[in-house]
Design a protein around this motif. Structure first.
Motif, mmCIF file in Angstrom:
data_model
loop_
_atom_site.group_PDB
_atom_site.id
_atom_site.type_symbol
_atom_site.label_atom_id
_atom_site.label_comp_id
_atom_site.label_asym_id
_atom_site.label_seq_id
_atom_site.Cartn_x
_atom_site.Cartn_y
_atom_site.Cartn_z
ATOM 1 N N SER A 1 0.819 -1.219 0.000
ATOM 2 C CA SER A 1 0.000 0.000 0.000
ATOM 3 C C SER A 1 0.846 1.259 0.000
ATOM 4 O O SER A 1 0.360 2.336 -0.373
ATOM 5 N N GLN A 2 2.103 1.154 0.408
ATOM 6 C CA GLN A 2 2.981 2.319 0.467
ATOM 7 C C GLN A 2 3.810 2.507 -0.805
ATOM 8 O O GLN A 2 4.505 3.508 -0.952
ATOM 9 N N LEU A 3 3.737 1.545 -1.709
ATOM 10 C CA LEU A 3 4.529 1.637 -2.929
ATOM 11 C C LEU A 3 3.878 2.588 -3.928
ATOM 12 O O LEU A 3 2.648 2.594 -4.078
ATOM 13 N N PRO A 4 4.652 3.390 -4.639
ATOM 14 C CA PRO A 4 4.078 4.258 -5.685
ATOM 15 C C PRO A 4 3.612 3.424 -6.869
ATOM 16 O O PRO A 4 4.110 2.311 -7.110
ATOM 17 N N LEU A 5 2.658 3.966 -7.648
ATOM 18 C CA LEU A 5 2.156 3.236 -8.806
ATOM 19 C C LEU A 5 3.246 2.968 -9.827
ATOM 20 O O LEU A 5 3.190 1.993 -10.579
ATOM 21 N N SER A 6 4.264 3.820 -9.840
ATOM 22 C CA SER A 6 5.355 3.642 -10.797
ATOM 23 C C SER A 6 6.121 2.342 -10.563
ATOM 24 O O SER A 6 6.839 1.872 -11.445
ATOM 25 N N THR A 7 5.951 1.741 -9.390
ATOM 26 C CA THR A 7 6.593 0.455 -9.108
ATOM 27 C C THR A 7 6.193 -0.597 -10.137
ATOM 28 O O THR A 7 6.980 -1.490 -10.473
ATOM 29 N N TRP A 8 4.976 -0.459 -10.656
ATOM 30 C CA TRP A 8 4.419 -1.483 -11.546
ATOM 31 C C TRP A 8 4.402 -1.036 -13.000
ATOM 32 O O TRP A 8 3.695 -1.632 -13.811
ATOM 33 N N GLU A 9 5.183 -0.014 -13.356
ATOM 34 C CA GLU A 9 5.061 0.583 -14.681
ATOM 35 C C GLU A 9 5.409 -0.384 -15.817
ATOM 36 O O GLU A 9 4.968 -0.179 -16.956
ATOM 37 N N LYS A 10 6.183 -1.420 -15.549
ATOM 38 C CA LYS A 10 6.533 -2.379 -16.592
ATOM 39 C C LYS A 10 5.564 -3.558 -16.652
ATOM 40 O O LYS A 10 5.701 -4.428 -17.513
ATOM 41 N N ALA A 11 4.606 -3.591 -15.742
ATOM 42 C CA ALA A 11 3.634 -4.691 -15.710
ATOM 43 C C ALA A 11 2.491 -4.410 -16.683
ATOM 44 O O ALA A 11 2.140 -3.258 -16.957
ATOM 45 N N GLU B 1 0.264 9.889 -14.609
ATOM 46 C CA GLU B 1 1.243 8.949 -14.042
ATOM 47 C C GLU B 1 2.075 8.271 -15.138
ATOM 48 O O GLU B 1 2.421 7.092 -15.037
ATOM 49 N N GLY B 2 2.368 9.027 -16.201
ATOM 50 C CA GLY B 2 3.180 8.478 -17.272
ATOM 51 C C GLY B 2 2.437 7.591 -18.246
ATOM 52 O O GLY B 2 3.029 7.077 -19.199
ATOM 53 N N VAL B 3 1.131 7.377 -18.062
ATOM 54 C CA VAL B 3 0.319 6.549 -18.946
ATOM 55 C C VAL B 3 -0.502 7.452 -19.860
ATOM 56 O O VAL B 3 -1.134 8.409 -19.394
ATOM 57 N N THR B 4 -0.486 7.151 -21.147
ATOM 58 C CA THR B 4 -1.233 7.949 -22.118
ATOM 59 C C THR B 4 -2.650 7.414 -22.256
ATOM 60 O O THR B 4 -2.862 6.215 -22.483
ATOM 61 N N PHE B 5 -3.618 8.304 -22.095
ATOM 62 C CA PHE B 5 -5.029 7.983 -22.310
ATOM 63 C C PHE B 5 -5.527 8.763 -23.517
ATOM 64 O O PHE B 5 -4.987 9.822 -23.863
#
Length: 548
Positions: A382-392, A494-498
């Protein structure tokens, strides 16, 4: 003979701390300290801590796509919905009227483990076996410490299924102890609870099969009376399917088409040999390796317990039959983790009714350590930033779920002039839930979650503007046939293109021929043997054609 009329098995009491030698302490292992604690205080303390943790988890975790989908069932309750029978929508309707806050709409799922623990513990305490009082509290403790009791606060159709299934089991167990009209009334009550479980999810049928096997195999000493009692049980239980069939008959047989036809494109016997192994792993996780290992290690004690009429025998058959049927089904399709939840509590009851006390305490200690590990991992994650999963692969979906408000701010300038949509149900309902405004599904989408076919009438949108928000880039010209003109915008969160597709002047007739006709061919080809009183999809879009 009534189910629990046989003499209770005896057992040597566990040694007290005073005078316990070193070898006995080693035997008790991590469960030794449990022998010294007042069990009711321990269980209530664990329940209090677990409740606080689950409330926190329910409050800080955004609503997921599946949850938002079911929330919209509660937003507009009906006698039925597309994917499954209606019970979860009925549960959510009063909560949605009260509040859309995550922890409120998740209340049934949030509280379920405590209900299961209390009811299963009560069944064991009243069973008459040796050390029944402590075994009852230990049963409740085992249920509370299961992995899903720690983290599963999410809205699913399985929540009412599990609840009504265990109520059905409890009424059935008590019925076997009674005589006269009470015995008949409790069989009817057990059937009613199973009927309500059916209105939650079709998997309740597996529990019905387990009841039948128990009647035939485990109650032979009762003679033919047991079949009359089971006939009453079935007659009352069929009220649930009757209501569901009535609704389906006038609504394209939506539940049947989804559950028996449309969702199984990739299923088939032998198509994936990994599925049986995945099922074993899933069962091992949900029931925990510790519980399964204990049942195996003390299999002689388990066999002795189920050899006699009583709670252990009932729990064994009502768990073993569905889990065995799932094992067979795993040869054809992947078995979901949540499919097993109705039967794992019965394994806890079986263990608590048959294992030696020292082993039972040791099992509770190991489950406690496993539960604590889950809590620690969830707190860390819960404390990890969303960027932790950016390659998933799921990173885009995480951003849409956790940053929905930022996306919705981008759409605010268009709120008055456009109908909002997305290209799939998960995106649409997640955005809609956070916006408190319905997002329809534009395009073919998938076989799953087509309740939007009921809620959205594309005829009413002819000539209007539609904004379609996507997390993947549209193909060139993908939307041009359906609008007078199309504009495409892109933005990042968050670095994701919509991507925003602004469609002006929707052309319903072209959409009907290119998209809705394909939907009809894929998902509304209703078998001829099913009688129909109506079909919302065909009546709306293809009134001169059969949905066959």
């Amino acid at each position: 003979m009534a189910e629990h009329d046989s003499p209770a098995p005896t057992e040597t009491p566990a040694p007290t701390e005073t005078g316990t030698d070193t070898s006995t302490r080693a035997l008790l292992g991590p469960g030794h300290f449990l022998a010294r604690l007042p069990m009711h205080r321990l269980v209530l303390g664990v329940a209090a801590v677990l409740l606080l943790f689950r409330i926190w988890l329910a409050a800080v975790t955004p609503i997921t796509g599946d949850e938002a989908y079911f929330a919209f069932w509660g937003w507009q309750p009906d006698w039925g919905f597309y994917d499954h029978p209606p019970m979860v929508g009925w549960w959510l309707a009063p909560l949605m009227a009260l509040s859309w806050d995550e922890w409120v709409v998740r209340l049934p799922a949030l509280l379920l483990p405590f209900v299961l623990a209390g009811l299963s513990g009560w069944l064991v305490r009243r069973s008459g076996i040796a050390f029944a009082e402590e075994r009852g509290w230990l049963t409740a403790l085992l249920v509370l410490l299961l992995p899903t009791s720690v983290w599963n606060v999410f809205i699913t159709t399985d929540t009412p299924l599990v609840f009504f299934s265990l109520l059905s089991v409890a009424a059935y167990v008590v019925a076997l102890e009674r005589q006269g009209w009470q015995r008949w009334a409790l069989h009817a009550l057990a059937g009613l609870m199973l009927g309500l479980a059916f209105l939650s999810k079709y998997f309740s049928v597996l529990l019905g099969v387990a009841f039948l096997v128990h009647v035939i195999v485990a109650r032979r000493e009762e003679g033919w009376r047991r079949f009359a009692e089971f006939a009453l049980f079935v007659a009352v239980a069929l009220l649930g399917p009757a209501l569901n069939i009535w609704w389906n008959c006038s609504h394209c047989w939506a539940n049947i088409m989804f559950n028996l036809y449309n969702r199984h494109e990739s299923s088939g016997w032998g198509k994936s040999w990994a599925n049986p192994f995945l099922y074993v792993l899933t069962l091992g996780y949900v029931a925990t390796p510790f519980l399964l290992a204990a049942l195996w290690k003390f299999r002689d004690e388990v066999k002795n317990a189920i050899a006699q009429p009583g709670l252990a025998r009932t729990a064994f058959w009502l768990a073993a039959v569905p889990l065995g049927l799932f094992a067979a089904l795993a040869l054809a399709k992947k078995i979901g983790l949540h499919w097993l939840l109705s039967f794992i509590t019965l394994l806890c009851i079986l263990a608590a009714s048959s294992l030696p006390m020292t082993a039972l305490r040791r099992l509770a200690a190991w489950l406690g350590a496993f539960a604590a590990l889950h809590v620690v991992l969830l707190l860390v994650v819960s404390q990890l930033p969303l960027s932790t999963w950016e390659k998933a692969d799921f990173h885009r979906g995480l951003v849409l779920t956790f940053r929905s408000q930022e996306l919705l701010q981008r759409l605010e300038p268009y709120a008055n002039d456009y109908a909002f949509a997305s290209d799939g149900y998960s995106n649409a309902v997640t955005l809609g839930y956070n916006a408190r405004r319905y997002f329809m599904v534009f395009g073919l989408a998938s076989s799953h979650a087509r309740h939007d076919d009921i809620l959205t009438d594309f005829r009413e949108l002819d000539g209007k503007n539609i904004l379609i928000l996507r997390k993947s880039e549209p193909n060139p010209g993908e939307y041009a046939p359906y609008f007078r003109d199309v504009q495409q915008l892109a933005f990042q969160v968050e670095g994701v293109t919509f991507y925003q597709v602004l469609g002006h002047g929707f052309d319903f007739h072209t959409y009907r021929e290119r998209v809705l006709r394909d939907v009809k061919q894929r998902y509304y080809r209703i078998p001829g043997f099913l009688p129909m009183n109506g079909c919302y999809f065909c009546e709306r879009y293809f009134p001169d054609e059969e949905c066959r």
